[in-house]
Design a protein around this motif. Sequence first.
Motif, PDB file in Angstrom:
ATOM      1  N   SER A   1      -2.410   5.345  -4.940  1.00 60.32           N
ATOM      2  CA  SER A   1      -3.290   6.499  -5.104  1.00 60.32           C
ATOM      3  C   SER A   1      -2.946   7.100  -6.468  1.00 60.32           C
ATOM      4  N   SER A   2      -3.770   6.855  -7.472  1.00 62.65           N
ATOM      5  CA  SER A   2      -3.383   7.060  -8.859  1.00 62.65           C
ATOM      6  C   SER A   2      -3.044   8.504  -9.193  1.00 62.65           C
ATOM      7  N   SER A   3      -3.637   9.448  -8.483  1.00 57.94           N
ATOM      8  CA  SER A   3      -3.369  10.838  -8.817  1.00 57.94           C
ATOM      9  C   SER A   3      -2.310  11.480  -7.930  1.00 57.94           C
ATOM     10  N   ALA A   4      -1.894  10.749  -6.909  1.00 58.87           N
ATOM     11  CA  ALA A   4      -0.949  11.330  -5.953  1.00 58.87           C
ATOM     12  C   ALA A   4       0.464  11.292  -6.505  1.00 58.87           C
ATOM     13  N   ARG A   5       1.151  12.417  -6.439  1.00 58.57           N
ATOM     14  CA  ARG A   5       2.523  12.511  -6.903  1.00 58.57           C
ATOM     15  C   ARG A   5       3.351  13.263  -5.864  1.00 58.57           C
ATOM     16  N   LEU A   6       4.576  12.846  -5.662  1.00 53.47           N
ATOM     17  CA  LEU A   6       5.467  13.525  -4.747  1.00 53.47           C
ATOM     18  C   LEU A   6       6.765  13.803  -5.482  1.00 53.47           C
ATOM     19  N   GLU A   7       6.988  15.074  -5.825  1.00 51.85           N
ATOM     20  CA  GLU A   7       8.185  15.462  -6.549  1.00 51.85           C
ATOM     21  C   GLU A   7       8.397  14.580  -7.781  1.00 51.85           C
ATOM     22  N   GLY A   8       7.329  14.339  -8.496  1.00 49.62           N
ATOM     23  CA  GLY A   8       7.423  13.596  -9.741  1.00 49.62           C
ATOM     24  C   GLY A   8       7.275  12.104  -9.607  1.00 49.62           C
ATOM     25  N   TYR A   9       7.189  11.578  -8.381  1.00 48.75           N
ATOM     26  CA  TYR A   9       7.037  10.138  -8.188  1.00 48.75           C
ATOM     27  C   TYR A   9       5.681   9.829  -7.572  1.00 48.75           C
ATOM     28  N   GLU A  10       5.157   8.688  -7.949  1.00 44.70           N
ATOM     29  CA  GLU A  10       3.884   8.256  -7.412  1.00 44.70           C
ATOM     30  C   GLU A  10       4.046   7.834  -5.960  1.00 44.70           C
ATOM     31  N   VAL A  11       3.024   8.082  -5.160  1.00 40.39           N
ATOM     32  CA  VAL A  11       3.051   7.719  -3.756  1.00 40.39           C
ATOM     33  C   VAL A  11       2.445   6.342  -3.585  1.00 40.39           C
ATOM     34  N   ALA A  12       3.185   5.464  -2.938  1.00 37.21           N
ATOM     35  CA  ALA A  12       2.731   4.090  -2.736  1.00 37.21           C
ATOM     36  C   ALA A  12       1.746   4.015  -1.575  1.00 37.21           C
ATOM     37  N   SER A  13       0.598   3.443  -1.811  1.00 38.23           N
ATOM     38  CA  SER A  13      -0.361   3.186  -0.742  1.00 38.23           C
ATOM     39  C   SER A  13      -0.051   1.836  -0.112  1.00 38.23           C
ATOM     40  N   VAL A  14       1.116   1.761   0.527  1.00 31.02           N
ATOM     41  CA  VAL A  14       1.477   0.492   1.166  1.00 31.02           C
ATOM     42  C   VAL A  14       0.517   0.234   2.316  1.00 31.02           C
ATOM     43  N   PRO A  15       0.321  -1.019   2.665  1.00 28.84           N
ATOM     44  CA  PRO A  15      -0.610  -1.329   3.753  1.00 28.84           C
ATOM     45  C   PRO A  15      -0.209  -0.674   5.065  1.00 28.84           C
ATOM     46  N   THR A  16      -1.184  -0.192   5.805  1.00 26.73           N
ATOM     47  CA  THR A  16      -0.996   0.277   7.171  1.00 26.73           C
ATOM     48  C   THR A  16      -1.751  -0.668   8.091  1.00 26.73           C
ATOM     49  N   ILE A  17      -1.045  -1.275   9.018  1.00 29.35           N
ATOM     50  CA  ILE A  17      -1.621  -2.322   9.861  1.00 29.35           C
ATOM     51  C   ILE A  17      -1.612  -1.870  11.318  1.00 29.35           C
ATOM     52  N   ASP A  18      -2.757  -2.000  11.945  1.00 25.24           N
ATOM     53  CA  ASP A  18      -2.941  -1.601  13.337  1.00 25.24           C
ATOM     54  C   ASP A  18      -2.579  -2.772  14.248  1.00 25.24           C
TER      55      ASP A  18
ATOM     56  N   ARG B   1      10.551  -0.406  -5.442  1.00 25.03           N
ATOM     57  CA  ARG B   1      10.267  -0.742  -6.838  1.00 25.03           C
ATOM     58  C   ARG B   1       8.887  -1.390  -6.923  1.00 25.03           C
ATOM     59  N   ASP B   2       8.111  -0.947  -7.881  1.00 17.64           N
ATOM     60  CA  ASP B   2       6.772  -1.490  -8.098  1.00 17.64           C
ATOM     61  C   ASP B   2       6.897  -2.844  -8.781  1.00 17.64           C
ATOM     62  N   ARG B   3       6.487  -3.903  -8.108  1.00 14.82           N
ATOM     63  CA  ARG B   3       6.628  -5.248  -8.670  1.00 14.82           C
ATOM     64  C   ARG B   3       5.784  -5.434  -9.930  1.00 14.82           C
ATOM     65  N   ALA B   4       4.644  -4.732 -10.003  1.00 12.05           N
ATOM     66  CA  ALA B   4       3.787  -4.865 -11.181  1.00 12.05           C
ATOM     67  C   ALA B   4       4.335  -4.090 -12.372  1.00 12.05           C
ATOM     68  N   ARG B   5       5.140  -3.067 -12.078  1.00  9.51           N
ATOM     69  CA  ARG B   5       5.752  -2.240 -13.118  1.00  9.51           C
ATOM     70  C   ARG B   5       7.221  -2.068 -12.759  1.00  9.51           C
ATOM     71  N   PRO B   6       8.060  -3.048 -13.055  1.00  9.13           N
ATOM     72  CA  PRO B   6       9.440  -3.065 -12.549  1.00  9.13           C
ATOM     73  C   PRO B   6      10.274  -1.836 -12.900  1.00  9.13           C
ATOM     74  N   GLY B   7       9.877  -1.104 -13.915  1.00  9.19           N
ATOM     75  CA  GLY B   7      10.627   0.093 -14.262  1.00  9.19           C
ATOM     76  C   GLY B   7      10.248   1.311 -13.446  1.00  9.19           C
ATOM     77  N   GLU B   8       9.260   1.181 -12.576  1.00  9.29           N
ATOM     78  CA  GLU B   8       8.738   2.315 -11.818  1.00  9.29           C
ATOM     79  C   GLU B   8       9.127   2.221 -10.345  1.00  9.29           C
ATOM     80  N   TRP B   9       9.396   3.403  -9.760  1.00 13.03           N
ATOM     81  CA  TRP B   9       9.644   3.522  -8.326  1.00 13.03           C
ATOM     82  C   TRP B   9       8.536   4.362  -7.710  1.00 13.03           C
ATOM     83  N   VAL B  10       8.086   3.962  -6.535  1.00 15.16           N
ATOM     84  CA  VAL B  10       7.027   4.699  -5.848  1.00 15.16           C
ATOM     85  C   VAL B  10       7.511   5.062  -4.441  1.00 15.16           C
ATOM     86  N   THR B  11       7.081   6.211  -3.958  1.00 15.47           N
ATOM     87  CA  THR B  11       7.561   6.768  -2.697  1.00 15.47           C
ATOM     88  C   THR B  11       6.716   6.288  -1.529  1.00 15.47           C
TER      89      THR B  11
END
Length: 393
Positions: A15-32, A250-260
Amino acid sequence: RVAVAVGRRYARGFSSSARLEGYEVASVPTIDLGPLRRLAPDAPPPQSLVNEVAEACADWGFFQVVNHGVSAELRARAEEQQRVFFSLPRSVKEPMRRTAGNSRGWYDDELTKQRRDWKEGLDFGNTRAGGGHAWGLADADAANANLDGFNRFPPADAAPLVRSTFLAYYDALTGLAAQLTRLFSLGLGMPAEHFAPVLDRAVHTSYLRLNFYAPYAGDDPTQLAISPHKDAGFLTVLAQDTGCHSLQVRDRARPGEWVTVVPEHDAFTINTGDMAQMYSNNRYRAPEHRVLTHPNTPRQSAPFFYNPAYTSAVAPLPSLGAPQYDELYWGYFRAQRFAGDFADYGTEIQISDFAKGSGSWHLANQARFLERVDFGRPFDVEAMRPLLSREAS
């Protein structure tokens, strides 16, 4: 944050605009996982569900599951008893302290990548006697012994509901992990029960870890609750604290970035472990992750590490092309990892040590270890130092 709705089972990217305490929030898959609850006996799961899990394991190595079948009431009781346990006085927890000769019990001094974590923990797991069906035995009964040692719980007069609640929760998470393993297997083109010989209830070596993270008010800005790492086993089922979000991948596409990773309501967070990556010949990926400290908010989590039998010979499935790894024995890998958790034994063992052409000293040392170790006896890190150290190999 833009929540991932259950109806949209799979969402790629962030979610490109979502930030949590300075870190991007990962839209990891949610599976039912609801379709599994509605299956007729012996009916295969929907191929669409198999594909979703396989894609999540390959693209992320992290995903969340909802409608998973674990009772919300049991989970709430377990989380309450977790709070009860960590609120016990130190004088009650200290006799349960994890030692060099028993990897199970309470601790406040664990190392991750040779750096001390900012947390307390309690580890307990499967037993040798009846593959965990002998919960009725005293925890210290000799029949319960295995490589990881013996379970330790507080005295009943100090916390009367802790042991029974935690063991019921352990059994429920084992069932969920087994369901996910069948989906993992089908996603690799294998029969659903392919991994049963090494992950069956009678032989698996899984453990449940209860974590408590106190607020950190120190002056070291680099202090983490848990340093970056990958989980060693087959898969992990994690109950995150919904009140404070500190797990990052760790974001595999951007190895220097961490997402929550922010948990969905009543979801469990699943991540692929090193052994699944090896079995899948790198098709599934074990993600690197870490846990942040928080200056004000105490919190807890409960990862269930689903691990194979100690005697498991882990190697890429033959159907998945030229093997990218040499054979690894889980008992050796586990002993090395616990040694690294307990004390500084140098560079932590990784599955890359078993990559084809690595030339790692672990290849020869593993054979030496297997000749000398009895998996039915608790493994003493200090006594077995010659079997763990490169200098002694």
